[in-house]
Design a protein around this motif. Sequence first.
Motif, PDB file in Angstrom:
ATOM      1  N   LYS A   1     -32.999  -1.574  55.189  1.00 18.86           N
ATOM      2  CA  LYS A   1     -32.635  -0.349  55.903  1.00 18.86           C
ATOM      3  C   LYS A   1     -31.150  -0.292  56.243  1.00 18.86           C
ATOM      4  O   LYS A   1     -30.498   0.747  56.064  1.00 18.86           O
ATOM      5  CB  LYS A   1     -33.469  -0.233  57.183  1.00 18.86           C
ATOM      6  CG  LYS A   1     -33.232   1.045  57.955  1.00 18.86           C
ATOM      7  CD  LYS A   1     -34.133   1.122  59.181  1.00 18.86           C
ATOM      8  CE  LYS A   1     -33.886   2.408  59.966  1.00 18.86           C
ATOM      9  NZ  LYS A   1     -34.765   2.482  61.170  1.00 18.86           N
ATOM     10  N   LYS A   2     -30.596  -1.408  56.721  1.00 18.62           N
ATOM     11  CA  LYS A   2     -29.185  -1.428  57.127  1.00 18.62           C
ATOM     12  C   LYS A   2     -28.276  -1.158  55.943  1.00 18.62           C
ATOM     13  O   LYS A   2     -27.362  -0.316  56.015  1.00 18.62           O
ATOM     14  CB  LYS A   2     -28.849  -2.785  57.760  1.00 18.62           C
ATOM     15  CG  LYS A   2     -27.408  -2.889  58.238  1.00 18.62           C
ATOM     16  CD  LYS A   2     -27.132  -4.259  58.844  1.00 18.62           C
ATOM     17  CE  LYS A   2     -25.669  -4.379  59.273  1.00 18.62           C
ATOM     18  NZ  LYS A   2     -25.379  -5.719  59.864  1.00 18.62           N
ATOM     19  N   ARG A   3     -28.506  -1.859  54.846  1.00 18.37           N
ATOM     20  CA  ARG A   3     -27.670  -1.666  53.655  1.00 18.37           C
ATOM     21  C   ARG A   3     -27.927  -0.310  53.011  1.00 18.37           C
ATOM     22  O   ARG A   3     -27.046   0.233  52.343  1.00 18.37           O
ATOM     23  CB  ARG A   3     -27.918  -2.799  52.662  1.00 18.37           C
ATOM     24  CG  ARG A   3     -27.385  -4.143  53.137  1.00 18.37           C
ATOM     25  CD  ARG A   3     -27.606  -5.236  52.112  1.00 18.37           C
ATOM     26  NE  ARG A   3     -27.001  -6.490  52.525  1.00 18.37           N
ATOM     27  CZ  ARG A   3     -27.579  -7.369  53.327  1.00 18.37           C
ATOM     28  NH1 ARG A   3     -28.786  -7.122  53.807  1.00 18.37           N
ATOM     29  NH2 ARG A   3     -26.964  -8.493  53.673  1.00 18.37           N
ATOM     30  N   LEU A   4     -29.123   0.220  53.197  1.00 20.22           N
ATOM     31  CA  LEU A   4     -29.436   1.539  52.655  1.00 20.22           C
ATOM     32  C   LEU A   4     -28.562   2.608  53.306  1.00 20.22           C
ATOM     33  O   LEU A   4     -28.018   3.484  52.623  1.00 20.22           O
ATOM     34  CB  LEU A   4     -30.915   1.856  52.890  1.00 20.22           C
ATOM     35  CG  LEU A   4     -31.439   3.183  52.323  1.00 20.22           C
ATOM     36  CD1 LEU A   4     -31.350   3.190  50.807  1.00 20.22           C
ATOM     37  CD2 LEU A   4     -32.877   3.410  52.767  1.00 20.22           C
ATOM     38  N   ILE A   5     -28.402   2.510  54.615  1.00 15.81           N
ATOM     39  CA  ILE A   5     -27.551   3.465  55.337  1.00 15.81           C
ATOM     40  C   ILE A   5     -26.106   3.348  54.864  1.00 15.81           C
ATOM     41  O   ILE A   5     -25.435   4.356  54.597  1.00 15.81           O
ATOM     42  CB  ILE A   5     -27.648   3.219  56.859  1.00 15.81           C
ATOM     43  CG1 ILE A   5     -29.073   3.529  57.347  1.00 15.81           C
ATOM     44  CG2 ILE A   5     -26.632   4.068  57.609  1.00 15.81           C
ATOM     45  CD1 ILE A   5     -29.325   3.136  58.787  1.00 15.81           C
ATOM     46  N   ILE A   6     -25.622   2.107  54.744  1.00 17.10           N
ATOM     47  CA  ILE A   6     -24.247   1.878  54.267  1.00 17.10           C
ATOM     48  C   ILE A   6     -24.086   2.444  52.854  1.00 17.10           C
ATOM     49  O   ILE A   6     -23.077   3.096  52.542  1.00 17.10           O
ATOM     50  CB  ILE A   6     -23.911   0.377  54.293  1.00 17.10           C
ATOM     51  CG1 ILE A   6     -23.915  -0.149  55.726  1.00 17.10           C
ATOM     52  CG2 ILE A   6     -22.553   0.119  53.635  1.00 17.10           C
ATOM     53  CD1 ILE A   6     -23.781  -1.656  55.836  1.00 17.10           C
ATOM     54  N   GLY A   7     -25.085   2.201  52.006  1.00 16.46           N
ATOM     55  CA  GLY A   7     -25.026   2.682  50.625  1.00 16.46           C
ATOM     56  C   GLY A   7     -24.961   4.190  50.545  1.00 16.46           C
ATOM     57  O   GLY A   7     -24.167   4.749  49.764  1.00 16.46           O
ATOM     58  N   PHE A   8     -25.759   4.872  51.355  1.00 18.41           N
ATOM     59  CA  PHE A   8     -25.745   6.339  51.332  1.00 18.41           C
ATOM     60  C   PHE A   8     -24.448   6.903  51.904  1.00 18.41           C
ATOM     61  O   PHE A   8     -23.991   7.962  51.482  1.00 18.41           O
ATOM     62  CB  PHE A   8     -26.953   6.890  52.083  1.00 18.41           C
ATOM     63  CG  PHE A   8     -28.189   6.955  51.244  1.00 18.41           C
ATOM     64  CD1 PHE A   8     -28.212   7.682  50.060  1.00 18.41           C
ATOM     65  CD2 PHE A   8     -29.330   6.260  51.608  1.00 18.41           C
ATOM     66  CE1 PHE A   8     -29.353   7.738  49.271  1.00 18.41           C
ATOM     67  CE2 PHE A   8     -30.470   6.304  50.823  1.00 18.41           C
ATOM     68  CZ  PHE A   8     -30.481   7.053  49.651  1.00 18.41           C
ATOM     69  N   ILE A   9     -23.848   6.198  52.847  1.00 19.39           N
ATOM     70  CA  ILE A   9     -22.538   6.618  53.361  1.00 19.39           C
ATOM     71  C   ILE A   9     -21.497   6.530  52.251  1.00 19.39           C
ATOM     72  O   ILE A   9     -20.688   7.448  52.058  1.00 19.39           O
ATOM     73  CB  ILE A   9     -22.125   5.754  54.570  1.00 19.39           C
ATOM     74  CG1 ILE A   9     -23.013   6.064  55.772  1.00 19.39           C
ATOM     75  CG2 ILE A   9     -20.651   5.990  54.925  1.00 19.39           C
ATOM     76  CD1 ILE A   9     -22.796   5.148  56.962  1.00 19.39           C
ATOM     77  N   ILE A  10     -21.538   5.409  51.501  1.00 16.62           N
ATOM     78  CA  ILE A  10     -20.601   5.235  50.383  1.00 16.62           C
ATOM     79  C   ILE A  10     -20.795   6.331  49.348  1.00 16.62           C
ATOM     80  O   ILE A  10     -19.824   6.941  48.866  1.00 16.62           O
ATOM     81  CB  ILE A  10     -20.785   3.847  49.750  1.00 16.62           C
ATOM     82  CG1 ILE A  10     -20.356   2.754  50.728  1.00 16.62           C
ATOM     83  CG2 ILE A  10     -19.973   3.736  48.449  1.00 16.62           C
ATOM     84  CD1 ILE A  10     -20.666   1.343  50.257  1.00 16.62           C
ATOM     85  N   ILE A  11     -22.065   6.602  48.994  1.00 17.18           N
ATOM     86  CA  ILE A  11     -22.353   7.628  47.991  1.00 17.18           C
ATOM     87  C   ILE A  11     -21.915   9.008  48.478  1.00 17.18           C
ATOM     88  O   ILE A  11     -21.328   9.796  47.722  1.00 17.18           O
ATOM     89  CB  ILE A  11     -23.857   7.633  47.648  1.00 17.18           C
ATOM     90  CG1 ILE A  11     -24.233   6.339  46.924  1.00 17.18           C
ATOM     91  CG2 ILE A  11     -24.214   8.844  46.768  1.00 17.18           C
ATOM     92  CD1 ILE A  11     -25.724   6.159  46.723  1.00 17.18           C
ATOM     93  N   SER A  12     -22.189   9.311  49.764  1.00 14.06           N
ATOM     94  CA  SER A  12     -21.850  10.631  50.305  1.00 14.06           C
ATOM     95  C   SER A  12     -20.342  10.849  50.401  1.00 14.06           C
ATOM     96  O   SER A  12     -19.878  11.990  50.458  1.00 14.06           O
ATOM     97  CB  SER A  12     -22.490  10.813  51.685  1.00 14.06           C
ATOM     98  OG  SER A  12     -21.975   9.864  52.612  1.00 14.06           O
ATOM     99  N   ILE A  13     -19.572   9.762  50.430  1.00 10.57           N
ATOM    100  CA  ILE A  13     -18.104   9.872  50.420  1.00 10.57           C
ATOM    101  C   ILE A  13     -17.574   9.875  48.996  1.00 10.57           C
ATOM    102  O   ILE A  13     -16.679  10.648  48.643  1.00 10.57           O
ATOM    103  CB  ILE A  13     -17.474   8.718  51.228  1.00 10.57           C
ATOM    104  CG1 ILE A  13     -17.840   8.835  52.706  1.00 10.57           C
ATOM    105  CG2 ILE A  13     -15.957   8.696  51.056  1.00 10.57           C
ATOM    106  CD1 ILE A  13     -17.405   7.648  53.544  1.00 10.57           C
ATOM    107  N   ASN A  14     -18.158   9.021  48.158  1.00 11.32           N
ATOM    108  CA  ASN A  14     -17.677   8.822  46.793  1.00 11.32           C
ATOM    109  C   ASN A  14     -17.801  10.087  45.935  1.00 11.32           C
ATOM    110  O   ASN A  14     -16.863  10.484  45.230  1.00 11.32           O
ATOM    111  CB  ASN A  14     -18.457   7.678  46.154  1.00 11.32           C
ATOM    112  CG  ASN A  14     -17.789   7.141  44.898  1.00 11.32           C
ATOM    113  OD1 ASN A  14     -18.250   6.170  44.319  1.00 11.32           O
ATOM    114  ND2 ASN A  14     -16.700   7.756  44.452  1.00 11.32           N
ATOM    115  N   ILE A  15     -18.967  10.742  45.984  1.00 12.91           N
ATOM    116  CA  ILE A  15     -19.195  11.913  45.125  1.00 12.91           C
ATOM    117  C   ILE A  15     -18.247  13.076  45.466  1.00 12.91           C
ATOM    118  O   ILE A  15     -17.636  13.655  44.553  1.00 12.91           O
ATOM    119  CB  ILE A  15     -20.670  12.351  45.194  1.00 12.91           C
ATOM    120  CG1 ILE A  15     -21.559  11.258  44.587  1.00 12.91           C
ATOM    121  CG2 ILE A  15     -20.873  13.673  44.440  1.00 12.91           C
ATOM    122  CD1 ILE A  15     -23.040  11.533  44.683  1.00 12.91           C
ATOM    123  N   PRO A  16     -18.076  13.441  46.748  1.00 15.53           N
ATOM    124  CA  PRO A  16     -17.091  14.498  47.046  1.00 15.53           C
ATOM    125  C   PRO A  16     -15.679  14.156  46.594  1.00 15.53           C
ATOM    126  O   PRO A  16     -14.934  15.041  46.154  1.00 15.53           O
ATOM    127  CB  PRO A  16     -17.171  14.624  48.576  1.00 15.53           C
ATOM    128  CG  PRO A  16     -18.552  14.194  48.911  1.00 15.53           C
ATOM    129  CD  PRO A  16     -18.849  13.077  47.946  1.00 15.53           C
TER     130      PRO A  16
END
Length: 205
Positions: A125-140
């Motif tokens: 769960k912890k790394r999942l949140i970090i991963g989605f933050i990275i993805i949500s920043i990376n794609i834009p």
Amino acid sequence: MWGKHQMAGVKRLFFIRADEYEIQNLVLIHMLHITFFLSLFSAFTNPFLGLPLSVIYVNFLAFVLIVFNYWLVRVKKKYKQGRFFYLSFVILMLNFLWLETGGSAGPTLFYILAFVPMFIFLVDKKRLIIGFIIISINIPILLLIEAYYPELITYYSNNIDRILDILLVCIIFVIFEIPLIIYVKNTIIEVGRYLLTQLKINMIC
């Protein structure tokens, strides 16, 4: 000549029994299978699609890294390191492919859409949140680069090659990933039913 022991070793390396692995590790191994076949298939198709030499060379490097990652997971049983290595590899490759294969008009968006559902099962769960933050920043950021610096994007030489590349990627993911998603869903349902049955038994007792 190879004997039965060598053949048995090869079978254990490439053919896995699902009941021997946790969901996270099972998904990781299957994602490595998908990436392996995708990079191997791309090695033959990329030259015919008119993609730049950088894509062809990096695809070969990706194939070598995936083989190493597979060895790390299947032979050495280092699942935690294998997951970190694989996730880092995927993020770097997605950024590279976005720039070198037509940006949002190429197959990279399909890679992302195929990767995100599996990413949910790969990490806690912890790394999942970090991963989605990275993805949500990376794609834009990639979209902004494409919008304001289009000269950094390498586009396909013609529209037919672009469509063929997208089609091939979609076919591979349909063949390999959808059965994996179905299996994971069924496994989770079975585990849930088992736990519910055990709970009912405990309550009766």
